[in-house]
Design a protein around this motif. Structure first.
Motif, mmCIF file in Angstrom:
data_model
loop_
_atom_site.group_PDB
_atom_site.id
_atom_site.type_symbol
_atom_site.label_atom_id
_atom_site.label_comp_id
_atom_site.label_asym_id
_atom_site.label_seq_id
_atom_site.Cartn_x
_atom_site.Cartn_y
_atom_site.Cartn_z
ATOM 1 N N PHE A 1 56.999 7.345 -0.510
ATOM 2 C CA PHE A 1 57.516 8.019 0.674
ATOM 3 C C PHE A 1 58.845 8.695 0.344
ATOM 4 C CE2 PHE A 1 59.867 8.356 4.634
ATOM 5 C CZ PHE A 1 58.926 8.950 5.469
ATOM 6 N N GLY A 2 59.704 7.999 -0.377
ATOM 7 C CA GLY A 2 60.982 8.583 -0.778
ATOM 8 C C GLY A 2 60.791 9.843 -1.603
ATOM 9 N N ALA B 1 51.341 -9.846 -0.377
ATOM 10 C CA ALA B 1 50.469 -8.692 -0.640
ATOM 11 C C ALA B 1 50.953 -7.474 0.135
ATOM 12 C CB ALA B 1 49.028 -9.017 -0.270
ATOM 13 N N ILE B 2 51.363 -7.691 1.368
ATOM 14 C CA ILE B 2 51.861 -6.597 2.202
ATOM 15 C C ILE B 2 53.143 -6.023 1.599
ATOM 16 C CG2 ILE B 2 52.913 -6.100 4.451
ATOM 17 C CD1 ILE B 2 50.721 -7.988 5.636
ATOM 18 N N ARG B 3 54.054 -6.889 1.195
ATOM 19 C CA ARG B 3 55.322 -6.420 0.610
ATOM 20 C C ARG B 3 55.088 -5.671 -0.710
ATOM 21 N NH1 ARG B 3 60.094 -8.136 2.723
ATOM 22 N NH2 ARG B 3 60.027 -9.871 4.181
ATOM 23 N N THR B 4 54.152 -6.149 -1.513
ATOM 24 C CA THR B 4 53.849 -5.488 -2.785
ATOM 25 C C THR B 4 53.369 -4.063 -2.534
ATOM 26 O OG1 THR B 4 53.342 -7.592 -3.837
ATOM 27 C CG2 THR B 4 52.436 -5.618 -4.880
ATOM 28 N N LEU B 5 52.429 -3.913 -1.612
ATOM 29 C CA LEU B 5 51.935 -2.585 -1.272
ATOM 30 C C LEU B 5 53.041 -1.755 -0.640
ATOM 31 C CD1 LEU B 5 49.741 -0.454 -0.969
ATOM 32 C CD2 LEU B 5 49.039 -1.611 1.159
ATOM 33 N N PHE B 6 53.813 -2.362 0.238
ATOM 34 C CA PHE B 6 54.887 -1.624 0.897
ATOM 35 C C PHE B 6 55.901 -1.083 -0.113
ATOM 36 C CE2 PHE B 6 59.075 -1.294 2.768
ATOM 37 C CZ PHE B 6 58.816 -0.298 3.696
ATOM 38 N N ASN B 7 56.206 -1.852 -1.144
ATOM 39 C CA ASN B 7 57.144 -1.378 -2.165
ATOM 40 C C ASN B 7 56.647 -0.094 -2.819
ATOM 41 O OD1 ASN B 7 58.924 -3.472 -1.657
ATOM 42 N ND2 ASN B 7 58.144 -4.754 -3.312
ATOM 43 N N GLU B 8 55.355 -0.011 -3.080
ATOM 44 C CA GLU B 8 54.760 1.220 -3.622
ATOM 45 C C GLU B 8 54.895 2.360 -2.618
ATOM 46 O OE1 GLU B 8 50.669 1.015 -4.923
ATOM 47 O OE2 GLU B 8 50.948 -1.027 -5.648
ATOM 48 N N ILE B 9 54.577 2.053 -1.367
ATOM 49 C CA ILE B 9 54.650 3.064 -0.311
ATOM 50 C C ILE B 9 56.079 3.576 -0.160
ATOM 51 C CG2 ILE B 9 54.512 3.387 2.198
ATOM 52 C CD1 ILE B 9 52.033 1.528 2.126
ATOM 53 N N THR C 1 47.531 12.841 0.594
ATOM 54 C CA THR C 1 46.346 12.036 0.887
ATOM 55 C C THR C 1 46.415 10.651 0.253
ATOM 56 O OG1 THR C 1 45.040 14.046 1.115
ATOM 57 C CG2 THR C 1 43.822 11.989 0.776
ATOM 58 N N ALA C 2 46.847 10.560 -0.987
ATOM 59 C CA ALA C 2 46.927 9.250 -1.647
ATOM 60 C C ALA C 2 47.898 8.337 -0.906
ATOM 61 C CB ALA C 2 47.349 9.404 -3.100
ATOM 62 N N LEU C 3 48.990 8.896 -0.418
ATOM 63 C CA LEU C 3 49.956 8.096 0.336
ATOM 64 C C LEU C 3 49.377 7.706 1.694
ATOM 65 C CD1 LEU C 3 52.696 6.772 0.498
ATOM 66 C CD2 LEU C 3 53.692 9.002 1.114
ATOM 67 N N ARG C 4 48.639 8.616 2.322
ATOM 68 C CA ARG C 4 47.994 8.276 3.591
ATOM 69 C C ARG C 4 47.052 7.092 3.396
ATOM 70 N NH1 ARG C 4 43.255 8.324 5.562
ATOM 71 N NH2 ARG C 4 42.389 9.816 4.102
ATOM 72 N N LYS D 1 47.340 4.719 1.256
ATOM 73 C CA LYS D 1 48.154 3.498 1.127
ATOM 74 C C LYS D 1 48.619 3.009 2.491
ATOM 75 C CE LYS D 1 49.767 4.205 -3.607
ATOM 76 N NZ LYS D 1 50.943 4.381 -4.489
ATOM 77 N N PHE D 2 48.988 3.932 3.371
ATOM 78 C CA PHE D 2 49.359 3.535 4.738
ATOM 79 C C PHE D 2 48.158 2.905 5.441
ATOM 80 C CE2 PHE D 2 53.085 6.342 4.336
ATOM 81 C CZ PHE D 2 54.055 5.547 4.943
ATOM 82 N N GLN D 3 46.956 3.462 5.208
ATOM 83 C CA GLN D 3 45.743 2.885 5.794
ATOM 84 C C GLN D 3 45.527 1.471 5.276
ATOM 85 O OE1 GLN D 3 43.308 4.317 8.131
ATOM 86 N NE2 GLN D 3 43.090 2.100 8.194
ATOM 87 N N GLU D 4 45.725 1.286 3.983
ATOM 88 C CA GLU D 4 45.559 -0.046 3.397
ATOM 89 C C GLU D 4 46.581 -1.017 3.978
ATOM 90 O OE1 GLU D 4 45.538 -2.254 -0.976
ATOM 91 O OE2 GLU D 4 45.690 -0.068 -0.898
ATOM 92 N N LEU D 5 47.819 -0.566 4.155
ATOM 93 C CA LEU D 5 48.854 -1.406 4.764
ATOM 94 C C LEU D 5 48.475 -1.776 6.189
ATOM 95 C CD1 LEU D 5 51.692 -2.660 4.347
ATOM 96 C CD2 LEU D 5 52.626 -0.548 5.342
#
Length: 118
Positions: A103-104, A91-99, A70-73, A75-79
């Motif tokens: 995800f890995g 900002a998008i890349r920063t969030l994507f790096n976390e995702i 759920t927490a990862l979902r 983050k995808f919603q935020e992206l």
């Protein structure tokens, strides 16, 4: 039993109506095509294609809920939202790096969980 940081096997089983055989059938789809979908998102981020980032994040999001991630979902919603709003690519890349990191780990956990379903 192993503890998982990202996925939740109990939620996964519940989302498959308690049918462990369905869980066993679905895991390879998450590990195969699911990772291909994520690679498409990686490519969209590298191209800075906001429409494609939004579409790919939206497409992957439900899978995270099935996995109990759920927490990862969220983050995808935020992206997806940042891309839709035309946010700064930094900002998008920063969030994507976390995702990408989460995800890995989720895929590692899913592989580990799959090994317990002999």
């Amino acid at each position: 039993m192993s503890t998982y940081q990202i996925i939740n096997p109990t939620t996964m089983l519940a989302s498959m109506m308690g049918n462990i055989d369905v869980v066993k059938q679905m895991i390879p789809m998450y590990l195969g095509p699911g990772q291909d979908d994520f690679q498409a998102l990686v490519d969209a981020v590298h191209k800075e294609d906001l429409a494609e980032i939004k579409a790919k994040a939206h497409h992957i999001k439900p899978t995270m809920e099935y996995l109990g991630a759920t927490a990862l979902r969220l983050k995808f919603q935020e992206l997806e939202n940042l891309s839709k709003e035309g946010a700064n690519i930094v900002a998008i890349r920063t969030l994507f790096n976390e995702i990408e990191e989460d995800f890995g780990l989720a895929m590692q956990e899913l592989t580990s969980y799959q090994a317990t379903l002999v």
